[in-house]
Design a protein around this motif. Structure first.
Motif, mmCIF file in Angstrom:
data_model
loop_
_atom_site.group_PDB
_atom_site.id
_atom_site.type_symbol
_atom_site.label_atom_id
_atom_site.label_comp_id
_atom_site.label_asym_id
_atom_site.label_seq_id
_atom_site.Cartn_x
_atom_site.Cartn_y
_atom_site.Cartn_z
ATOM 1 N N GLY A 14 0.843 -1.179 0.000
ATOM 2 C CA GLY A 14 0.000 0.000 0.000
ATOM 3 C C GLY A 14 0.879 1.229 0.000
ATOM 4 O O GLY A 14 1.977 1.212 0.553
ATOM 5 N N VAL A 15 0.391 2.286 -0.648
ATOM 6 C CA VAL A 15 1.193 3.508 -0.650
ATOM 7 C C VAL A 15 0.269 4.683 -0.398
ATOM 8 O O VAL A 15 -0.865 4.699 -0.861
ATOM 9 C CB VAL A 15 1.969 3.671 -1.972
ATOM 10 N N ASP A 16 0.730 5.615 0.389
ATOM 11 C CA ASP A 16 -0.028 6.823 0.638
ATOM 12 C C ASP A 16 0.904 7.993 0.385
ATOM 13 O O ASP A 16 1.815 8.243 1.160
ATOM 14 C CB ASP A 16 -0.542 6.823 2.087
ATOM 15 N N ILE A 17 0.670 8.676 -0.723
ATOM 16 C CA ILE A 17 1.556 9.799 -1.053
ATOM 17 C C ILE A 17 0.869 11.088 -0.648
ATOM 18 O O ILE A 17 -0.252 11.364 -1.065
ATOM 19 C CB ILE A 17 1.987 9.765 -2.536
ATOM 20 N N VAL A 48 4.929 3.896 2.700
ATOM 21 C CA VAL A 48 4.786 2.642 1.962
ATOM 22 C C VAL A 48 4.584 1.532 2.982
ATOM 23 O O VAL A 48 5.326 1.439 3.961
ATOM 24 C CB VAL A 48 6.010 2.348 1.076
ATOM 25 N N PHE A 49 3.564 0.725 2.770
ATOM 26 C CA PHE A 49 3.276 -0.407 3.649
ATOM 27 C C PHE A 49 3.406 -1.668 2.811
ATOM 28 O O PHE A 49 2.990 -1.686 1.666
ATOM 29 C CB PHE A 49 1.836 -0.350 4.166
ATOM 30 N N ALA A 98 -3.314 2.118 -3.858
ATOM 31 C CA ALA A 98 -2.837 3.498 -3.898
ATOM 32 C C ALA A 98 -3.758 4.392 -3.103
ATOM 33 O O ALA A 98 -4.971 4.218 -3.134
ATOM 34 C CB ALA A 98 -2.808 3.963 -5.350
ATOM 35 N N SER A 99 -3.162 5.330 -2.385
ATOM 36 C CA SER A 99 -3.985 6.396 -1.828
ATOM 37 C C SER A 99 -3.146 7.656 -1.754
ATOM 38 O O SER A 99 -1.933 7.614 -1.928
ATOM 39 C CB SER A 99 -4.545 6.006 -0.461
ATOM 40 N N GLY A 100 -3.788 8.763 -1.494
ATOM 41 C CA GLY A 100 -3.078 10.037 -1.475
ATOM 42 C C GLY A 100 -3.480 10.848 -2.692
ATOM 43 O O GLY A 100 -3.722 10.291 -3.766
ATOM 44 N N ILE A 134 -11.817 7.012 -0.784
ATOM 45 C CA ILE A 134 -11.898 8.291 -0.060
ATOM 46 C C ILE A 134 -11.001 8.265 1.173
ATOM 47 O O ILE A 134 -11.296 8.879 2.190
ATOM 48 C CB ILE A 134 -13.352 8.606 0.359
ATOM 49 N N PHE A 135 -9.903 7.562 1.095
ATOM 50 C CA PHE A 135 -8.983 7.409 2.212
ATOM 51 C C PHE A 135 -9.718 6.925 3.456
ATOM 52 O O PHE A 135 -9.801 7.593 4.478
ATOM 53 C CB PHE A 135 -8.205 8.699 2.501
#
Lengths: 457, 610, 376
Positions: free
Chosen positions: B292-295, B302-303, B428-430, B463-464
């Motif tokens: 998983g990534v949250d930018i 990064v998870f 993906a999130s962010g 939506i996060f």
């Protein structure tokens, strides 16, 4: 590392011996007939120039009998015997020759063998027994086809003096009269053996590669050295010792400082000690030679200095145990079981003790890194240790660690030599394989050239 | 460990969850609809930790009020309290929350050897959702006085000290503690705050550590060693202790959090910790490996979960607004511009990047600006993933077992466990990923930055919602899983990529969907193709890679697998792995243009594309 | 979201400004309530704990850490001088004693029996906080610091480097559209705050460094110039501690961009007055922008006073705004339409927009996120 060029040649020789087969010329006995062919004429025999000795070049003019009516020419030779003058110089010819042939290649580079020296002293005032009249008592060197009018007599005694004769053989196997005897020829070794030219070229190539790389390294060209797993693991091993609060044991082999491996081991010790100083781990270095102890102390001390922790250096941890191989091993094994070091290094020349040490270390749960150039001990280290620097890797590691441009450059230069050897091996194997499949003469010639000339003698 | 209240999970019909971010508080409502949990309504309001409100619950209630308004369900009574339990028309059964307000949880960690206990300590802290400000270790190449200087400059919320295996080193770990104690790191919350020190090191060193931190100003907590032996890592107790301390000390000092803590039904979690938890729950539940990534604007998280091992990294200065200039400095402009197929003036771009840095809230207005911003995002993600790979490793300092067969292949410890071939799901999130105008762009950003190999599902967090679900997973894992699958993730599709390199134009792999019924074909090296496969659809794909290419079963071996569609579909990527763009600018631009056209990334631009 | 636009930077010809002057750690406040202070007045002072020098004495004298307390010649809490012997080993038969000398002066703070390590705490480091803003002390925070109030003309920049400084304002350019070149800087500007118009060049900054200018304020700076001056590429906008010899403040942004006319006019009307500037910028949650404070003497209170506005303005038709993102970066205009429904932008994303009629007369549509109010 210094032995590597010799190793190279030996290895290549071995491989190419597999590839090419020696061609043996057969000879046949002939019967007499009434109309003997005309004898060949104008026999000229000369010592072959630019050779390693033992070869004579013989030329003659063809017999008056047309070549299609001849079976060939027989080359006859006779080695003149020295009149026995002194029992001291009387030696067993055959044994001498065998010995001379055996050690020839090794001795040539270094000068004249003792036997030859003795013989030459004897020959300086030679007195010969005259050759037998009957050509049948002369030894036949072989028969060449009738179209040929020259011959190289090889494998002669370098120190001997020879006479040659040629006779033609008719189709019925009848012999012509032999030519007159050639002059006395000594098949002596020349100043330079032309057949060794490829070797010279190889030598120059490798030597100049080493030279060039040393110069480049001195000028500061970065020398990339392949990652050596065992070296990269030093941090890990020292870290383990630090975390577990145990010591690091470093064994520098059981040879003295005159052994190259011990020297390389001391260089690696410097690196291990520096890491230990940075981590503030305890490093213990028992040695089996007093001189090694002194060298190891120097190395460890300077490592602690360069790591900026001179206060943590303790010379008492680097000590001499005993010269006795098994006394030393017994001490180390006992200490390992008592103190349970978390990391063990074996870097240097090891013999029967390798497995004893490595197994003990393994049983106390240490990370172990070994490095030795003794091939017979490598399997034991590989099986019982976490990481092993194999043979040249050990020296390469030492060169890499010392960071000296000379060591790095020569390491790189020798790589060129290895590449060269690799190429020759590939070419040789390919040619020999093709030759075996196709049976082509030209390939055979190429293989023979490779075996006899390039790798020759 | 916190006592998670016993909750009868069957009786739960309505769940409220909030995430108090540094700027926005987001609330969601989850309801049981036809026997399954669905996220139904959401609302958001500005976070109110700072003046003039200085009470986080104000923002929470505002966000919940918004849900109340849109859903028509009464959630808050006249006294301003959440109505519990739920009835048919009002209230909720449980209320949970995460928080990253006020900069999240900032920690300093220390260990003996940087690659061993210090790395484990860092993993524990990151896994718990903290920002690790610095890692102090005996071998971090700093002199003691430099370390002390550094400790004095930092203002951590807590310090995690580890070091030594059980029964191992006591000297070094005591020495490090002796350095931390007189340096007296000043916490952010002012003089009265007792700095919590968590000790999770050698059990034999505890008396010494207690002596060292006996002074005023420290609150020492002792927990199990996080590295009982070098062969074993035990992060659970340390992570739980971090959560406890987070609630007891850090949260308690933040305005309004005492109230918030009293109204939640499960302990408040740091936002990134919750995201990690949901990813682990999903990976475990489905038996897959996931990344998983949250930018964000300032940082990229990064998870990853590979074979059950969870890792999280925070790349502190890789982000799309506050840190955009740093991304450009680290990646260098030419590297970023290789993803751009348009003519752009580098000098002007540099100024634009700086202007975005100083005015972080602006959004790209033109297509050119978007193309450039997404190019920067690719590099930010790529760099973050490189950092993650370097951190997510097997343990170092482990004794190896060898046979003579290992003579020439002596692998060492500390190898990365991240294996793109084994990766099944990439989430993906962010902002730049979630809000990309076209889903195709999100998908291609992920593919270009992460270079998944074999068959990988691509998804984005709509939506996060992942933080909310992370806390929910601690009380009601089933509800969390159901909502995650149905509402949280938007499946973009599946990426199929062959590992290996070859000659441009030569066959890379051939494929057929449902035995050719839904199409089949061949992908040449360097080519990329997109096949439509709807969000609810699945299909069986058969792949036959050319020699030297690997799609999961080994080089040249065919693979058959059922794949999931999505809003984008199936992307067949024949550009090879490792993904290499041509060095030469014109060729590179042509290659990127081909890709962009094949996937339809920027349809409005295709006319003008070179 | 409550804020669909970026609040603008403050440019105010008269406002009451409160400067919080706080010590990093508890200390002594030197000013008292009602005091009138100068920019250079020290208002609070404290001593930070000195640097710590650790030393492993047990190793140095080859002793067991446990024996160390007996071998120490100095006890915990005693003062030691550099090169003074602090520990001596027992040696063998009273001979071969080894001695350890102190590497630093200070107080012997701790002796560890576990590790053999000692800690020597060096001299305390004085920390002083200056008033920075000339004015009156209106609040004293015991042990922490003071709050100083004054009437000022306040200009916030968008970005700056370098810390706090003060000096008289001097005009380096005659128009807000004129770039600040090296020629504009002369020897007489030493210790002064130079105001430029548009972009400040690297050459101008270099010259200013040589001359000893206190600060430069201008409209824009080029990224490459900034990089050249700093010596590195700035990654995140957290500045204030750079050591480049002067403070730089840009009011608009990066590139060729003119200072807003209002800002320029305000600065030029105050030319010759003494000002306090701070380049420290922090663009994170809790944003901090560089500022230029021009304290107004009481006689300057005139009709144009009380024109301050601390509330964020509201977007309405006719509101003056600045576009802060390409392609219209830096353009100034007024809102001409505020469509309610989100529109699809050229980039393909949907966003709420507004129409701006630019100074040139052109009307363009931009996302609301990409404008900022020009605050009065």
């Amino acid at each position: 590392m210094r032995t590597s060029s010799i190793q190279t040649i030996l290895l290549t020789t071995a491989l190419c011996a597999l590839a090419g087969g020696q061609v043996v010329l057969g000879s046949s006995k002939a019967r007499a007939s009434f109309a003997p062919p005309a004898p060949p004429t104008d026999l000229v025999a000369n010592d072959l120039p630019w050779d390693g000795g033992g070869t004579v070049q013989i030329d003659w003019a063809a017999s008056a009998t047309p070549a299609d009516q001849l079976k060939g020419y027989e080359i006859l030779a006779h080695e003149l015997e020295v009149t026995p003058r002194d029992a001291a110089i009387e030696t067993d010819e055959a044994a001498d020759r065998a010995a001379a042939e055996e050690t020839q290649s090794l001795l040539e580079g270094e000068g004249i063998a003792p036997e030859d020296a003795r013989r030459q002293a004897a020959l300086s005032t030679p007195e010969f027994v005259s050759p037998p009249e009957d050509v049948s008592e002369w030894s036949s060197l072989g028969i060449v086809p009738a179209t040929q009018t020259d011959y190289q007599a090889t494998g002669l005694n370098k120190a001997g003096v020879y006479l040659f004769k040629i006779r033609a053989i008719g189709l019925e196997g009848d012999f012509s009269a032999a030519t007159a005897s050639s002059g006395e020829i000594r098949p002596v070794a020349a100043f330079f053996n032309g057949r060794k030219l490829p070797l010279l070229i190889t030598l120059i190539l490798i030597a100049s590669a080493v030279f060039v790389f040393i110069v480049l390294a001195r000028r500061g060209m970065p020398m990339r050295i392949r990652k050596i797993a065992g070296l990269a693991a030093v941090d890990e091993a020292v870290g383990r010792a630090t975390e577990m609060g145990r010591s690091i044991l470093y064994i520098n082999g059981i040879q003295d400082m005159d052994d190259l491996q011990t020297v390389a081991g001391v260089t690696v010790l410097g690196r291990v000690a520096k890491t230990a100083a940075e981590y503030d781990a305890k490093i213990e270095v028992p040695t089996s030679r007093s001189l090694v102890m002194t060298a190891a102390r120097e190395a460890v001390q300077s490592s602690y200095f360069s790591a900026g922790r001179p206060d943590a250096y303790n010379p008492d941890l680097i000590y001499y145990v005993t010269d006795e191989q098994f006394g030393f091993v017994a001490y180390i094994s006992g200490m390992m079981t008592r103190e349970k070091p978390a990391a063990c290094f074996y870097m240097g020349s090891f013999f029967a003790e390798s497995l004893i040490l490595a197994e003990t270390g393994n049983s106390v749960g240490a990370i172990q890194i070994a490095g030795t150039a003794n091939p017979s001990q490598l399997p034991f280290f590989v099986a019982a240790c976490d990481y092993t620097l194999i043979g040249e890797e050990f020296f390469a590691a030492s060169a890499y660690l010392s960071g000296q441009p000379d060591q790095l450059g020569s390491l790189k230069g020798q790589d060129v030599g290895k590449i060269l050897v690799g190429i020759v091996i590939i070419i040789g194997v390919t040619l020999a394989t093709l030759q075996a499949i196709t049976g082509s003469d030209s390939l055979e010639a190429a293989v023979n050239y490779l075996v006899n000339v390039i790798l020759g003698s | 460990m916190n006592d998670t209240p016993k909750i009868n999970t069957d009786a739960i019909n309505v769940i409220l969850a909030t995430d108090c971010g540094s700027t926005t508080t987001k609330a969601i409502m989850i309801e049981k609809v036809d026997g399954v949990y669905r996220q139904t309504w959401r609302g958001e309001a500005p976070t109110t930790v700072e003046e003039p409100f200085a009470n986080v619950t104000v923002g929470v209630l505002n966000a919940l009020t918004e849900i109340q308004e849109v859903s028509g369900r009464r959630l808050i009574d006249d006294a301003g309290e959440i109505i519990r339990p739920a009835t048919a028309t009002e209230g909720c059964d449980i209320y949970i929350s995460t928080s990253s307000a006020g900069g999240g949880l900032q920690m300093m960690v220390a260990g003996v050897v940087r690659e061993m206990t210090a790395a484990s300590a860092k993993r524990a802290a990151l896994g718990a959702g903290a920002i690790v400000m610095d890692t102090i270790a005996a071998n971090d190449k700093r002199r003691p006085h430099e370390q002390i200087q550094r400790i004095r400059e930092l203002r951590p919320d807590m310090v995690l000290v580890s070091g030594g295996t059980d029964g191992g080193d006591t000297k070094k770990v005591t020495e490090i503690s002796e350095m931390i104690a007189p340096a007296k790191p000043r916490p952010r919350f002012g003089k009265s705050y007792e700095l919590p020190i968590i000790f999770a090191g050698n059990d034999k060193a505890r008396p010494e550590i207690e002596r060292v931190f006996s002074d005023d100003g420290f609150d020492l907590k002792i927990t199990d060693n996080l590295r009982p032996s070098l062969e074993q890592e035990n992060l659970g107790p340390a992570r739980d202790m971090i959560h406890d301390v987070f609630l007891e000390h850090v949260m308690a000092h933040a305005p309004g959090y005492d109230t918030l803590m009293s109204i939640t039904d499960a302990p408040i979690m740091p936002t990134p910790g919750a995201v990690g938890d949901i990813l682990q729950t999903i990976a475990k539940g489905r038996g897959i490996n996931a990344v998983g990534v949250d930018i964000g604007g300032a940082t990229t998280d990064v998870f990853s979960v590979f074979d059950g091992t969870f890792n999280r990294t925070v790349s502190a200065n890789l982000g799309m607004s506050y840190s955009i200039s740093n991304v450009c400095a680290e990646a260098t402009m030419p590297t970023i511009l290789r993803w751009v197929h348009l003519d752009m003036d580098e000098h002007e771009l540099r100024n634009r990047v700086k202007n975005k840095m100083i005015r972080p809230t602006t959004i790209p207005q033109t297509m050119e600006a978007l193309v450039f911003e997404q190019a920067v995002a690719r590099e930010a993600l790529r760099l973050a993933y490189i950092q993650h790979k370097a951190f997510a490793t097997t343990l170092k300092g482990v004794q190896q077992q060898r046979t003579v067969g290992d003579t020439f292949t002596q692998e060492s410890g500390g190898e990365t466990i991240v294996d793109n071939m084994k990766l099944d799901l990439l989430v993906a999130s962010g902002g730049v990923l979630s809000h990309a105008p076209r889903m195709h762009q999100t998908a291609m950003l992920l593919i270009d930055a992460f270079e998944p190999e074999g068959i990988t599902e691509l998804a984005k967090d709509s939506i996060f919602m992942m933080p909310h679900l992370g806390v929910l997973a601690s009380v009601h894992p089933q509800a969390a899983m159901e909502v995650f699958e149905r509402d949280c993730l938007v499946y973009l599709g599946t990426c199929v990529a062959a590992k290996g390199t070859g000659k441009e134009g030569k066959n890379c792999f051939s494929w057929s969907l449902d035995g050719g019924a839904r199409g089949s074909g061949e992908i040449a090296f360097g080519q990329i193709e997109m096949i439509e496969l709807g969000p609810e659809e699945t299909a069986e794909i058969e792949l036959r890679p050319a020699r030297g290419f690997d799609v999961g079963a080994g080089p040249g071996k065919p693979v058959t697998k059922t794949i999931r569609g999505g809003t984008v579909g199936v992307i067949l990527d024949g550009r090879g792995r490792a993904l290499a763009l041509p060095e030469e600018r014109a060729e590179c631009r042509a290659a990127v243009t081909r890709t962009i056209e094949a996937v339809g990334l920027y349809p409005d631009l295709e006319g003008s594309a070179v | 979201m409550a804020k669909a636009y970026t609040p603008g930077l403050k440019v105010s010809s008269r406002t009451t400004h409160l400067a919080h002057r706080i010590l990093p750690i508890a200390g002594e406040v030197k000013a008292s309530l009602g005091d009138v202070v100068d920019a250079d007045t020290i208002v609070a002072e404290t001593f930070m704990d000195g640097d710590i020098t650790p030393l492993n004495v047990a190793n140095l004298i080859a002793a067991q850490p446990g024996d160390l307390p007996e071998l120490m010649l100095k006890k915990e809490g005693e003062r030691v001088e550099k090169d003074e012997p602090i520990a001596r080993s027992k040696g063998m038969f009273g001979m071969f004693k080894s001695e350890c000398k102190s590497p630093a002066s200070g107080i012997l703070e701790a002796i560890s029996k576990a590790t053999g390590q000692i800690m020597i705490r060096g001299e305390s480091i004085p920390v002083q906080v200056k008033a920075y803003l000339p004015g009156r002390v209106v609040e004293v925070l015991p042990e922490e610091g003071v709050v100083i109030e004054n009437e000022v003309a306040l200009i916030q920049g968008i970005f700056g480097v370098g810390g706090e400084t003060s000096g008289p304002l001097v005009m380096g350019c005659s128009s807000h559209e004129q770039g600040l070149d090296a020629e504009a800087i002369n020897e007489s500007m030493a210790g002064q705050i130079v105001v430029g118009g548009a972009r400040m060049t690297a050459a101008a900054i270099r010259k200013a460094q040589q001359v000893g200018v206190a600060a430069i304020v201008s409209g824009g700076i080029d990224d490459s110039d900034l990089k050249a001056i700093l010596g590195y590429d700035l990654g995140v906008a957290i500045t204030g501690s750079e050591r480049i010899g002067l403070t730089l403040i840009v009011t608009e942004g990066f590139g060729e961009i003119s200072m807003a006319r209002r800002t320029f006019d305000l600065l030029s009307s105050n030319a010759g007055r003494s000002a306090s500037v701070n380049g420290a910028t922090q663009i994170r949650a809790g944003v901090m922008r560089p500022e230029i404070l021009i304290p107004l003497s009481s006689e300057a209170m005139d009709a144009d006073s009380s024109q301050s506005s601390t509330d964020s303005g509201v977007l309405a038709i006719g509101t003056p705004i600045r576009v802060i993102r390409d392609p219209y970066f830096g353009s100034i205009g007024t809102v001409s339409a505020l469509p309610e429904a989100p529109q699809v932008l050229g980039s393909g994303s949907k966003s709420r927009v507004l129409d701006v009629s630019l100074e040139s007369g052109e009307v363009v549509t931009v996302p609301r996120a990409n404008v900022e109010l020009i605050e009065a």
